[in-house]
Write a protein that holds these residues in place. Structure first.
Motif, PDB file in Angstrom:
ATOM      1  N   GLN A  12       0.904  -1.261  -0.056  1.00  0.00           N
ATOM      2  CA  GLN A  12      -0.227  -0.104  -0.193  1.00  0.00           C
ATOM      3  C   GLN A  12       0.850   1.163  -0.163  1.00  0.00           C
ATOM      4  OE1 GLN A  12      -3.051  -0.217   3.214  1.00  0.00           O
ATOM      5  NE2 GLN A  12      -4.026  -1.746   2.282  1.00  0.00           N
ATOM      6  N   LEU A  13       1.826   1.346   1.037  1.00  0.00           N
ATOM      7  CA  LEU A  13       2.786   2.334   1.004  1.00  0.00           C
ATOM      8  C   LEU A  13       3.360   2.580  -0.841  1.00  0.00           C
ATOM      9  CD1 LEU A  13       4.777   1.541   4.099  1.00  0.00           C
ATOM     10  CD2 LEU A  13       3.399   3.647   3.653  1.00  0.00           C
ATOM     11  N   ARG A  14       3.666   1.442  -1.524  1.00  0.00           N
ATOM     12  CA  ARG A  14       4.297   1.779  -2.844  1.00  0.00           C
ATOM     13  C   ARG A  14       3.189   2.224  -3.529  1.00  0.00           C
ATOM     14  NH1 ARG A  14       6.088  -3.945  -2.580  1.00  0.00           N
ATOM     15  NH2 ARG A  14       8.256  -3.890  -1.527  1.00  0.00           N
ATOM     16  N   ALA A  15       1.837   1.692  -3.438  1.00  0.00           N
ATOM     17  CA  ALA A  15       0.892   2.189  -4.232  1.00  0.00           C
ATOM     18  C   ALA A  15       0.579   3.802  -3.881  1.00  0.00           C
ATOM     19  CB  ALA A  15      -0.548   1.615  -4.129  1.00  0.00           C
ATOM     20  N   LEU A  16       0.518   4.085  -2.629  1.00  0.00           N
ATOM     21  CA  LEU A  16       0.410   5.494  -2.403  1.00  0.00           C
ATOM     22  C   LEU A  16       1.636   6.570  -3.074  1.00  0.00           C
ATOM     23  CD1 LEU A  16      -0.535   5.154   1.474  1.00  0.00           C
ATOM     24  CD2 LEU A  16      -1.716   6.240  -0.391  1.00  0.00           C
TER      25      LEU A  16
END
Length: 489
Positions: A12-16
């Motif tokens: 999720q951090l990468r997607a953000l």
């Protein structure tokens, strides 16, 4: 977006960061899932939707302006209801705190916010952390998403359910005797108990608000429950470190001892007469042994030099854990006291006796247990010169059925291969790491005969949090790992 809900926090951090999703989008997704699924699960007992939306907007705005808020920038999470949260109810499962709204964050919560986490709400737990299931007279029980007739475990059971059912990116919790590891095992998650004292527990309120916020209970540790072991790394980066007051203690994360399964030295401790396990747990051990041997790891099964057996460890653990709990005496009311005495009369050798003695022990009795604890810690330090990991069960079985005995805590039992065992056996394998002060990480390995998750735990040397996490991450790729509960996809 349902797949996004079950992604690891790191994903999720990468997607953000890439702009694939926004923090506002994740918050709305999880708020919608809480509205849809929480009635059946009772995992999240307080939600502050408007504050979460404001913080998500601020996180997105900061990212758009090129600002980095920290290792958890924009990730929506829940926090165990034993941590103070400014402006948000902190009940800790206690009737006397039903309306308690702190004016300040616990130290760990402050660090999570500073690292960019968006705290959506609080997760369910037993009164004062003092049970192996998440049930209390204020909010009722949390149910296992794999089978709602089963317990989620405790004390951080609500947070495990929220994470496993895709209601939050992860839950930040605490433990003193398996409170993060037991629920993670029961719900199919990676759970972590940090090295003792590495995360300050100022504002962890089983001991109550006011002066009680400064009482950091003996053996209590911060921890988290996640869908991927490596999610634990940014969580620890955000929360580990010396407290603001100077007590002479400092802690930094040491690098992992190995980065390939082949390079780990693993002691496998899977049998102990004081706490037998069922065939599902034994099967998980066999699965992992096959993986480790195939990878070329050094593996020793039931090593002769283990520092203690379960019975010896319990001799130190029971006086210390009951000593830690005695500051909070709100549970010492007539009904549970009468139930305790009744069980003591019925079974003088049962679990009620150590509870009574531990609650009213002398300082001399506590010091004897503390001395024994220090000796065991030294033995474990020496043991970890030759090994990097001790692999062991988390609990003897998969998640048992709900127990509705909130008052009669020592009138419970459950079965291990058809044999009735004390309910508090669920804690015994976990208490080893609480006595040693070591980090320990659970790994979801397989599903058992009932279809429920079965996990194991990896305990490492004191300060070796990243060692147990790396081992869990590597092993998790070779076994079943986290699987979303089918009913809540």
């Amino acid at each position: 977006m349902s797949d996004v809900a079950f992604r690891s926090a790191v994903e999720q951090l990468r997607a953000l960061a890439s702009g694939e999703v926004s923090s506002q989008g994740l918050v709305e997704l999880y708020l919608e899932r809480i509205a849809t699924h929480n009635t059946a699960l009772n995992a999240v007992i307080t939600v502050d939707a408007e504050r979460a939306r404001r913080e998500a907007r601020a996180a997105d705005a900061a990212r758009a302006a090129g600002q980095d808020l920290g290792p958890l920038h924009g990730v929506p999470i829940t926090v165990k209801d034993s941590f103070e949260t400014a402006g948000m109810h902190t009940v800790c499962g206690r009737r006397d705190l039903r309306d308690h709204v702190p004016e300040q964050d616990a130290e760990a919560v402050k660090r999570l916010r500073s690292a960019g986490a968006v705290i959506m709400g609080k997760s369910n737990m037993p009164p004062g952390n003092q049970d192996v299931q998440a049930d209390n007279p204020v909010f009722g029980p949390s149910s296992n998403p794999w089978d709602t007739t089963r317990t989620s475990g405790g004390s951080a059971g609500g947070g495990a359910v929220a994470t496993a059912a895709g209601l939050a990116a992860f839950d930040f919790g605490s433990e003193i005797g398996g409170s993060t590891r037991i629920p993670s095992h029961y719900t199919g998650l990676y759970g972590h108990k940090s090295t003792w004292r590495s995360i300050p527990l100022i504002g962890h309120v089983p001991n109550g608000p006011g002066a009680g916020r400064w009482t950091e209970a003996d053996m209590a540790c911060g921890g988290a429950q996640v869908r991927d072991a490596r999610d634990l790394v940014p969580i620890l980066q955000a929360t580990v470190g010396t407290a603001d007051y100077d007590d002479g203690f400092s802690y930094t994360l040491a690098p992992p001892r190995a980065t390939r399964l082949a390079d780990f030295r693993v002691a496998v401790w899977s049998e102990d007469p004081s706490c037998p396990v069922d065939s599902d747990v034994a099967g998980a051990v066999d699965d992992v042994l096959t993986v480790l041997r195939s990878a070329g790891a050094k593996v020793v099964v039931q090593p002769a030099g283990l520092p203690a057996d379960i019975a010896t460890n319990q001799q130190a653990f029971l006086p210390l854990v009951y000593g830690a709990f005695t500051y909070d005496r709100t549970g010492l009311t007539p009904a549970p006291n009468a139930a305790l005495l009744a069980r003591l009369v019925q079974n003088p050798r049962g679990d009620a006796g150590p509870a009574l003695r531990g609650t009213f022990q002398s300082h001399y009795q506590w010091l004897k247990a503390h001395t024994m604890r220090n000796e065991l810690r030294q033995r474990w330090f020496e043991f970890f010169q030759d090994f990097d990991i001790v692999l062991m069960p988390v609990a003897p079985t998969a998640a048992p059925a709900h127990h509705n005995k909130l008052i009669d805590r020592f009138g419970r039992s459950y079965e291990v291969e058809g044999v009735r065992r004390p309910y508090w056996d669920q804690v015994k394998w976990n208490a080893v790491a609480n006595i040693s002060g070591s980090p320990a990480t659970t790994i979801p390995v397989r599903r058992g005969r009932s279809g429920l998750p079965i996990g194991l735990q990896a305990m490492g040397p004191g300060g070796g949090d990243l060692t147990t996490i790396e081992f869990a991450a590597l092993l998790g790729r070779e076994v079943e790992g986290f699987v979303p509960p089918p009913a809540f996809r």
